[in-house]
Design a protein around this motif. Structure first.
Motif, mmCIF file in Angstrom:
data_model
loop_
_atom_site.group_PDB
_atom_site.id
_atom_site.type_symbol
_atom_site.label_atom_id
_atom_site.label_comp_id
_atom_site.label_asym_id
_atom_site.label_seq_id
_atom_site.Cartn_x
_atom_site.Cartn_y
_atom_site.Cartn_z
ATOM 1 N N ALA A 102 1.044 -1.044 -0.269
ATOM 2 C CA ALA A 102 0.144 0.244 0.007
ATOM 3 C C ALA A 102 1.082 1.523 0.175
ATOM 4 O O ALA A 102 0.491 2.168 -0.639
ATOM 5 N N LEU A 103 2.074 1.227 0.520
ATOM 6 C CA LEU A 103 2.919 2.465 0.666
ATOM 7 C C LEU A 103 3.628 2.598 -0.698
ATOM 8 O O LEU A 103 4.008 3.599 -1.151
ATOM 9 N N ASP A 104 4.000 1.406 -1.384
ATOM 10 C CA ASP A 104 4.877 1.439 -2.512
ATOM 11 C C ASP A 104 4.755 0.301 -3.475
ATOM 12 O O ASP A 104 5.457 -0.682 -3.088
ATOM 13 N N SER A 105 3.770 0.194 -4.294
ATOM 14 C CA SER A 105 3.411 -1.065 -5.052
ATOM 15 C C SER A 105 4.092 -1.361 -6.001
ATOM 16 O O SER A 105 4.120 -2.240 -6.616
ATOM 17 N N GLU A 106 5.199 -0.490 -6.476
ATOM 18 C CA GLU A 106 6.225 -0.649 -7.451
ATOM 19 C C GLU A 106 7.675 -1.036 -6.925
ATOM 20 O O GLU A 106 8.733 -1.147 -7.650
ATOM 21 N N ARG A 107 7.980 -1.213 -5.607
ATOM 22 C CA ARG A 107 9.352 -1.370 -5.309
ATOM 23 C C ARG A 107 9.421 -2.852 -5.113
ATOM 24 O O ARG A 107 8.684 -3.859 -4.761
ATOM 25 N N LYS A 108 10.694 -3.054 -5.574
ATOM 26 C CA LYS A 108 11.111 -4.480 -5.803
ATOM 27 C C LYS A 108 11.210 -5.419 -4.805
ATOM 28 O O LYS A 108 10.739 -6.582 -4.710
ATOM 29 N N GLU A 109 11.432 -4.700 -3.688
ATOM 30 C CA GLU A 109 11.613 -5.625 -2.290
ATOM 31 C C GLU A 109 10.023 -6.116 -1.823
ATOM 32 O O GLU A 109 9.900 -6.985 -1.535
ATOM 33 N N VAL A 110 9.464 -5.147 -2.088
ATOM 34 C CA VAL A 110 7.919 -5.122 -1.894
ATOM 35 C C VAL A 110 7.182 -6.569 -2.710
ATOM 36 O O VAL A 110 6.535 -7.508 -2.494
ATOM 37 N N LEU A 111 7.479 -6.395 -4.056
ATOM 38 C CA LEU A 111 7.089 -7.198 -5.024
ATOM 39 C C LEU A 111 7.852 -8.841 -4.692
ATOM 40 O O LEU A 111 7.116 -9.843 -4.843
ATOM 41 N N GLN A 112 9.199 -8.770 -4.533
ATOM 42 C CA GLN A 112 9.746 -10.049 -4.092
ATOM 43 C C GLN A 112 9.226 -10.859 -2.767
ATOM 44 O O GLN A 112 9.117 -11.774 -2.953
ATOM 45 N N MET A 113 8.663 -9.807 -1.894
ATOM 46 C CA MET A 113 8.136 -10.544 -0.668
ATOM 47 C C MET A 113 6.758 -10.960 -0.743
ATOM 48 O O MET A 113 6.392 -12.113 -0.406
ATOM 49 N N LEU A 114 5.906 -10.574 -1.777
ATOM 50 C CA LEU A 114 4.850 -10.964 -2.040
ATOM 51 C C LEU A 114 4.690 -12.309 -2.853
ATOM 52 O O LEU A 114 3.792 -13.216 -2.705
ATOM 53 N N ILE A 115 5.711 -12.289 -3.555
ATOM 54 C CA ILE A 115 6.010 -13.435 -4.596
ATOM 55 C C ILE A 115 6.477 -14.821 -3.418
ATOM 56 O O ILE A 115 5.713 -15.704 -3.670
ATOM 57 N N LYS A 116 7.319 -14.540 -2.537
ATOM 58 C CA LYS A 116 7.655 -15.301 -1.681
ATOM 59 C C LYS A 116 6.391 -15.864 -0.837
ATOM 60 O O LYS A 116 6.373 -16.833 -0.657
ATOM 61 N N ILE A 117 5.309 -14.984 -0.350
ATOM 62 C CA ILE A 117 4.401 -15.425 0.233
ATOM 63 C C ILE A 117 3.295 -16.214 -0.416
ATOM 64 O O ILE A 117 3.040 -17.117 -0.160
ATOM 65 N N HIS A 118 3.292 -15.941 -1.788
ATOM 66 C CA HIS A 118 2.169 -16.469 -2.777
ATOM 67 C C HIS A 118 2.864 -17.881 -3.435
ATOM 68 O O HIS A 118 1.926 -18.769 -3.751
ATOM 69 N N ILE A 119 4.214 -17.961 -3.557
ATOM 70 C CA ILE A 119 4.733 -19.165 -4.145
ATOM 71 C C ILE A 119 4.510 -20.370 -3.518
ATOM 72 O O ILE A 119 4.624 -20.368 -2.563
#
Length: 301
Positions: A102-119
């Motif tokens: 919600a704070l930064d939807s385009e930050r690479k660290e955020v996207l990497q973490m969400l991939i880790k959670i959903h994979i």
């Protein structure tokens, strides 16, 4: 179970999220907050502090008390999410990751973490947030937003490979490989570190080629031949002589099988000689001819 309570020193986001949006900070204060976030993040990532979790929580507490809402704060939320996720606190890990998003939807660290959670992953079988399509969605976004960042490309490629999207995985791994090799030429001061990255990517590409072959249906002869040829043609496949020979033998065994089936078809006297049948035979032979032309000289008879 993923529903257990996290350690007491982790404060729930729900009690604070509403207050974060009610007050803004001055530009000077935001600049100071950004600096504090980056310093804290680097210290924890570089393992230069004795109690990283205590530092992380104290910084988050301080910044939230100041109604901080700078995008960089998502970095600390990601660190919080990582720790909770590795500890099996999946609900809280997901909440922190989504607040970072919600704070930064385009930050690479955020996207990497969400991939880790959903994979999907065997190490986190109790994780209720495993979701193939969401993992793929974030991987696509990471690949699109970070085409020059080697680690991000590798994270996206690993996600594709885990989901069985091997062609996409190979495409992105090779993109990361070429970025790595060009980086080695440009930045000699980091040559050792970047060379290590290159070797890891080489191994990842080889593994993906092998996984694609291994998971292919056994009766998909043309696809298997293609996959084995491309594995052999990969310059850094690291296969020993015996495995290489096994690949070559399987290629020709499957080609012989395909040719044999085609020969049986055209010599079967019980089949009609209609135009439709002749057209099917011609189409089949064109497919075989295309396959044979695909076999390079590096695959010996």
């Amino acid at each position: 179970s993923h529903t257990r309570c996290p350690p007491l020193h982790f404060v729930s986001l729900s009690s604070r999220s509403s207050s974060l949006r009610t007050m803004s900070c001055s530009p000077l204060q935001q600049q100071q907050q950004r600096k504090l976030v980056i310093e804290t993040y680097n210290k924890i990532k570089n393992e230069s502090v004795e109690n990283p979790l205590e530092l992380l929580q104290s910084r988050i507490d301080l910044l939230q008390s100041e109604r901080c809402n700078v995008a960089e704060l998502s970095l600390l939320y990601c660190l919080q999410s990582v720790h909770l996720f590795e500890g099996g606190f999946y609900d809280e890990a997901y909440k922190w990751a989504m607040h970072a998003y919600a704070l930064d939807s385009e930050r690479k660290e955020v996207l990497q973490m969400l991939i880790k959670i959903h994979i999907p992953g065997a190490q986190h079988q109790q994780n209720p947030y495993q979701h193939d399509e969401k993992a793929r969605e974030y991987a696509l976004k990471l690949e699109e937003l970070c085409p020059e960042h080697i680690k991000s490309l590798c994270v996206a490629a690993e996600c594709y490979s885990t989901l069985g999207l091997y062609n996409d995985a190979l495409r992105v791994f090779k993109q990361a490989f070429f970025k790595s090799t060009s980086s080695n030429k440009q930045y000699k001061s980091h040559e050792y570190e970047r060379s290590a990255d290159v070797e890891e990517i080489k191994l990842a590409i080889t593994k993906t080629y092998i996984d694609r072959y291994t998971n292919c249906p056994n009766d998909a002869h043309e696809s298997i031949i293609q996959y084995l040829v491309e594995l052999i043609e990969w310059k850094y496949h690291s296969l020993d002589v015996s495995k290489l020979q096994m690949c070559i033998e399987e290629i020709w065994e499957r080609i012989e099988y395909i040719l044999g089936k085609h020969f049986d078809t055209i010599t079967d006297e019980n089949l009609d000689v209609s135009n439709d049948r002749m057209q099917r035979i011609e189409t089949q032979w064109n497919s075989i001819h295309k396959l044979l032309c695909f076999i390079p000289c590096s695959v010996p008879l």
